[in-house]
Design a protein around this motif. Structure first.
Motif, PDB file in Angstrom:
ATOM      1  N   ALA A 159       0.805  -1.218   0.000  1.00 15.40           N
ATOM      2  CA  ALA A 159       0.000   0.000   0.000  1.00 15.40           C
ATOM      3  C   ALA A 159       0.841   1.271   0.000  1.00 15.40           C
ATOM      4  CB  ALA A 159      -0.947   0.004   1.208  1.00 15.40           C
ATOM      5  N   ASN A 160       2.010   1.236   0.620  1.00 13.30           N
ATOM      6  CA  ASN A 160       2.839   2.446   0.666  1.00 13.30           C
ATOM      7  C   ASN A 160       4.159   2.289  -0.100  1.00 13.30           C
ATOM      8  OD1 ASN A 160       4.365   0.849   2.415  1.00 13.30           O
ATOM      9  ND2 ASN A 160       3.553   1.836   4.263  1.00 13.30           N
ATOM     10  N   MET A 161       4.298   1.184  -0.831  1.00 18.47           N
ATOM     11  CA  MET A 161       5.563   0.923  -1.514  1.00 18.47           C
ATOM     12  C   MET A 161       5.860   1.938  -2.620  1.00 18.47           C
ATOM     13  SD  MET A 161       7.020  -2.699  -2.892  1.00 18.47           S
ATOM     14  CE  MET A 161       6.866  -3.400  -1.249  1.00 18.47           C
ATOM     15  N   GLU A 162       4.842   2.375  -3.322  1.00 16.02           N
ATOM     16  CA  GLU A 162       5.077   3.351  -4.393  1.00 16.02           C
ATOM     17  C   GLU A 162       5.562   4.676  -3.808  1.00 16.02           C
ATOM     18  OE1 GLU A 162       5.786   4.754  -8.002  1.00 16.02           O
ATOM     19  OE2 GLU A 162       5.187   2.685  -7.515  1.00 16.02           O
ATOM     20  N   ALA A 163       5.043   5.048  -2.661  1.00 21.73           N
ATOM     21  CA  ALA A 163       5.501   6.278  -2.010  1.00 21.73           C
ATOM     22  C   ALA A 163       6.956   6.151  -1.583  1.00 21.73           C
ATOM     23  CB  ALA A 163       4.622   6.588  -0.803  1.00 21.73           C
ATOM     24  N   VAL A 164       7.353   4.950  -1.166  1.00 19.89           N
ATOM     25  CA  VAL A 164       8.750   4.705  -0.804  1.00 19.89           C
ATOM     26  C   VAL A 164       9.640   4.802  -2.044  1.00 19.89           C
ATOM     27  CG1 VAL A 164      10.359   2.911  -0.032  1.00 19.89           C
ATOM     28  CG2 VAL A 164       8.267   3.345   1.254  1.00 19.89           C
ATOM     29  N   ARG A 165       9.184   4.239  -3.160  1.00 23.93           N
ATOM     30  CA  ARG A 165       9.951   4.346  -4.411  1.00 23.93           C
ATOM     31  C   ARG A 165      10.152   5.814  -4.796  1.00 23.93           C
ATOM     32  NH1 ARG A 165      10.086  -0.655  -7.298  1.00 23.93           N
ATOM     33  NH2 ARG A 165       8.485  -2.158  -6.624  1.00 23.93           N
ATOM     34  N   GLU A 166       9.110   6.605  -4.651  1.00 19.75           N
ATOM     35  CA  GLU A 166       9.200   8.024  -5.013  1.00 19.75           C
ATOM     36  C   GLU A 166      10.162   8.757  -4.090  1.00 19.75           C
ATOM     37  OE1 GLU A 166       5.206   9.424  -4.899  1.00 19.75           O
ATOM     38  OE2 GLU A 166       4.586   8.283  -6.685  1.00 19.75           O
TER      39      GLU A 166
END
Length: 302
Positions: A159-166
């Protein structure tokens, strides 16, 4: 030649049956085998044998297993000769180096790999920051909390992995702007692989927020029966105390979740003076000593 094969992340349990029983360095983390460089593996006489390639250099980490290691080392020597490459064995503990010298007296040249020593910390030290030796760290943490009263943490999930990538992309962009000559390609590739294979590799992570903004994260996996290996830790450069905050929060998170874990391995300093100073400032419980050895062939004689 040894029948090496590319390491399949789905074989984690098979590999960890051997790896988790050994208190060796971060090179023996199944996660690191899958995300860094080009690494292959084979099982020889009950030992796990690795063939690792980084920056056009090929090495054989000391084999892991139980029993007579001599036939396995013989197989490694013959494999290197068949490939026409130097036989370089890495990741040796002092005991491994003694064993190698006993089996092949005078045939290997040994070198201490100080820049590759692992920094291993008592998890309670990092989680609690007690005592005078951690006074400066507590001051950093208190300053962070006063500057960012809306801080909070979340477990790293899809759920928050894309925010971590960014956030990671912003971190690398800022670092490259500061030092255009820096080379983060290998690390960026490793981080991408880790996030892509997060669940199959058995990774765990924690994300630090300021409100809804991701400002830091940390990722780890189990290295041995009592040790977790911290693979990545990133905090935005403009966040005062971000590294101190994610370091302590992740140590607390892992301690609460894994009661049997006593240590956190925060890997090497790569010989970088600033990184060495930072790792020493957290007062490691011990360093994992490592050596490498190169077989001295007749063709090496002057």
């Amino acid at each position: 030649m040894i029948p090496f094969e590319k390491i399949d992340p789905a074989r984690r349990e098979e590999f960890n049956a051997l790896l988790l029983q050994n208190n060796k360095g971060y090179e023996y983390s199944f996660t690191n085998m899958c995300i860094w460089g080009r690494q292959q593996a084979a099982f020889v006489d009950g030992f796990l044998v690795l063939f690792s390639q980084f920056d056009r250099k090929a090495v054989y980490p000391f084999p892991v297993g139980q029993g007579d290691v001599a036939p396995v080392l013989d197989a490694i020597i013959h494999d290197a000769r068949a490939r026409g490459i130097p036989c370089c064995i890495t990741g040796l503990s002092p005991a491994d180096a003694e064993e190698l010298e006993r089996l092949y007296p005078g045939r290997f040249r040994f070198m201490c790999d100080r820049s590759g020593f692992d920094y291993v910390y008592n998890i309670d030290d990092l989680a609690d920051l007690k005592g005078r030796k951690f006074q400066k760290k507590r001051n950093h943490l208190n300053r962070f909390r006063s500057l960012y009263p809306a801080w909070r943490t979340e477990t790293l999930t899809p759920a928050n992995m894309e925010a971590v990538r960014e956030m990671a992309a912003k971190w690398y962009e800022a670092r490259l702007a500061h030092d255009p000559q820096a080379d983060f390609q290998l690390e960026q590739r490793a981080l991408r692989r880790a996030l892509d294979r997060f669940e199959v590799l058995g990774l765990e992570g924690l994300v630090l927020y300021d409100g809804d903004r991701v400002i830091a994260f940390s990722i780890a996996s189990q290295l041995s029966e009592d040790t977790m290996d911290v693979h990545f830790e990133k905090a935005l450069e403009d966040v005062d105390g971000g590294y101190t905050a994610i370091n302590q929060a992740f140590a607390q998170h892992l301690r609460d979740k894994h009661l049997h874990i006593r240590y956190l391995d925060r890997e090497e300093d790569m010989g970088i003076e600033g990184l060495r100073k930072a790792k020493l400032s957290y007062c490691p419980d011990h360093l994992t000593e490592k050596y490498w050895a190169r077989l001295w062939e007749e063709s090496d004689e002057p």
